[in-house]
Motif scaffolding. Structure first.
Motif, PDB file in Angstrom:
ATOM      1  N   TYR A   1      51.580  71.897 -33.500  1.00  0.00           N
ATOM      2  CA  TYR A   1      52.061  72.525 -32.966  1.00  0.00           C
ATOM      3  C   TYR A   1      52.538  70.893 -32.996  1.00  0.00           C
ATOM      4  O   TYR A   1      53.114  70.146 -32.190  1.00  0.00           O
ATOM      5  N   GLY A   2      51.661  70.274 -34.130  1.00  0.00           N
ATOM      6  CA  GLY A   2      52.178  68.588 -34.267  1.00  0.00           C
ATOM      7  C   GLY A   2      51.987  68.073 -33.247  1.00  0.00           C
ATOM      8  O   GLY A   2      52.592  66.801 -32.957  1.00  0.00           O
ATOM      9  N   ILE A   3      50.818  68.357 -32.024  1.00  0.00           N
ATOM     10  CA  ILE A   3      50.327  67.274 -31.854  1.00  0.00           C
ATOM     11  C   ILE A   3      48.956  66.656 -32.080  1.00  0.00           C
ATOM     12  O   ILE A   3      48.026  66.708 -32.683  1.00  0.00           O
ATOM     13  N   LYS A   4      49.491  65.090 -32.091  1.00  0.00           N
ATOM     14  CA  LYS A   4      48.097  64.327 -32.864  1.00  0.00           C
ATOM     15  C   LYS A   4      47.171  64.197 -31.382  1.00  0.00           C
ATOM     16  O   LYS A   4      47.480  63.484 -30.303  1.00  0.00           O
ATOM     17  N   ILE A   5      45.859  63.890 -31.699  1.00  0.00           N
ATOM     18  CA  ILE A   5      45.026  63.817 -31.132  1.00  0.00           C
ATOM     19  C   ILE A   5      44.287  62.623 -31.283  1.00  0.00           C
ATOM     20  O   ILE A   5      43.622  61.892 -32.696  1.00  0.00           O
ATOM     21  N   TYR A   6      44.088  61.671 -30.182  1.00  0.00           N
ATOM     22  CA  TYR A   6      42.716  60.460 -30.478  1.00  0.00           C
ATOM     23  C   TYR A   6      42.264  60.951 -29.267  1.00  0.00           C
ATOM     24  O   TYR A   6      41.734  61.087 -28.268  1.00  0.00           O
TER      25      TYR A   6
END
Length: 347
Positions: free
Chosen positions: A235-240
């Protein structure tokens, strides 16, 4: 003072509060006001030495100083005021009303925070959770027009606050986060990521970001963290991902005698690192308050939206008011300079 309604001949234009409120387009010209009296004194001295003098024999007792001779100074004073007012006009007194509109293509950010019992450990001050809350609060305060949401998790996960730009509301929610919010024990990192994805899957933001804070292994929930990260990435979510705390024996509370009690803390760094990699973000490991603040500051810089602004400036000039005063004083000077008043001393 309502300057639109005040007539030009009102003395309110010379009140200190009015003069201080101006923005001067060429303020350095105002320094010429200091030269006005000097020029007139020099002119008066030169005139005194160059004028013709006729010797007259007068008895000392007939010499009297009369106040009426001061009338001869009136035209000179009017001319000085005229010059001073022209200098004020040249300095261009004005008022500027500037309106600035800012907007940005906002970023959607979900902060997923671990509230399991291990977050009570005191290798941070006062403990891991309170430190994370304080840093998250400062992070929120530094954003502009970004939508931010909150997810909390321990043995289960739920959405505490949906994506919103109401930062005061978010800070109130942060304040209320505690270890008793979720009954289920453990650390369900996969479930937390699933809730984050569910909240953000319909987002149309230019950038979607998840900041995941945890201090241990994923040992609860019904979804694997790596699988949840893959779903979020779809879903295009960037994870830090951020691991908070030290590994090994860490103090948590005190016993009956006031001595610190130590517990063993285990960390699955491999899984958290892999989640960040899948999500196209970055993995961080922090062991104290300062390091955690630095990580949030770094993420804040990574995820800055371009802020655009439009400025509207409305400037009103008031030099015409003082020009009218200058003309009035000049006309009065012309009227008086050839009358008996100018020749009182000579007469």
């Amino acid at each position: 003072m309502d300057k639109d309604l005040t007539p030009w001949y009102s003395l309110e234009w010379f009140e200190p509060s009015t003069l201080k409120a101006y923005n001067w387009e060429t303020p350095w010209i105002l320094y010429l006001l200091l030269a006005v009296p000097v020029v007139f004194v020099i002119r008066h001295v030169l005139q005194y030495f160059n004028d013709q003098k006729v010797p007259i024999a007068v008895v000392r007792r007939d010499l009297k100083l009369s106040p009426i001779i001061l009338l001869a100074l009136i035209p000179e004073l009017l001319l000085m005021i005229t010059a001073a007012l022209i200098i004020v006009c040249l300095a261009r007194p004005q008022h500027s009303n500037e309106k600035v509109e800012q907007w940005a293509e906002g970023i959607d950010i979900m902060i997923a925070m671990d509230v399991s019992e291990s977050m009570m450990m005191e290798d941070f001050r006062p403990n891991r959770l309170e430190s994370a809350k304080e840093v998250a609060k400062k992070f929120i305060e530094g954003r502009i027009q970004d939508r931010i949401g909150l997810v909390v998790f321990s043995g289960d996960a739920f959405s505490l606050a949906p994506l919103t730009t109401d930062y005061d509301l978010l800070k109130n929610y942060l304040k209320d986060i505690n270890f008793e919010m979720i009954d289920a024990k453990g650390t369900a990192i996969g479930s937390a990521m699933a809730v984050v994805t569910n909240r953000m899957r319909e987002s149309e933001a230019k950038s979607k970001v998840c900041i995941l804070l945890s201090d241990g292994d994923s040992n609860a929930g019904n979804i694997d963290p790596v699988t949840a990260a893959e779903l979020a990435s779809a879903y295009g979510i960037k994870i830090y991902s951020i691991i908070v705390g030290k590994e090994g024996r860490v103090p948590m509370g005190k016993d009956f005698f006031g001595r610190p009690v130590y517990y063993d803390n285990t960390v699955d760094e491999t899984t958290m690192r892999k989640m960040a990699s899948i999500g196209g973000g970055e993995f961080f490991r922090v062991t104290d308050n300062r390091a955690l603040s630095q990580v949030f500051a770094k993420i804040d810089q990574y995820e800055k939206a371009e802020i655009k602004e439009t400025r509207f400036k409305n400037t009103s000039d008031f030099y015409t008011i003082y020009l009218q005063w200058a003309i009035a004083f000049f006309l009065l000077w012309l009227l008086l300079k050839s009358t008996f008043i100018s020749n009182v001393l000579q007469d």
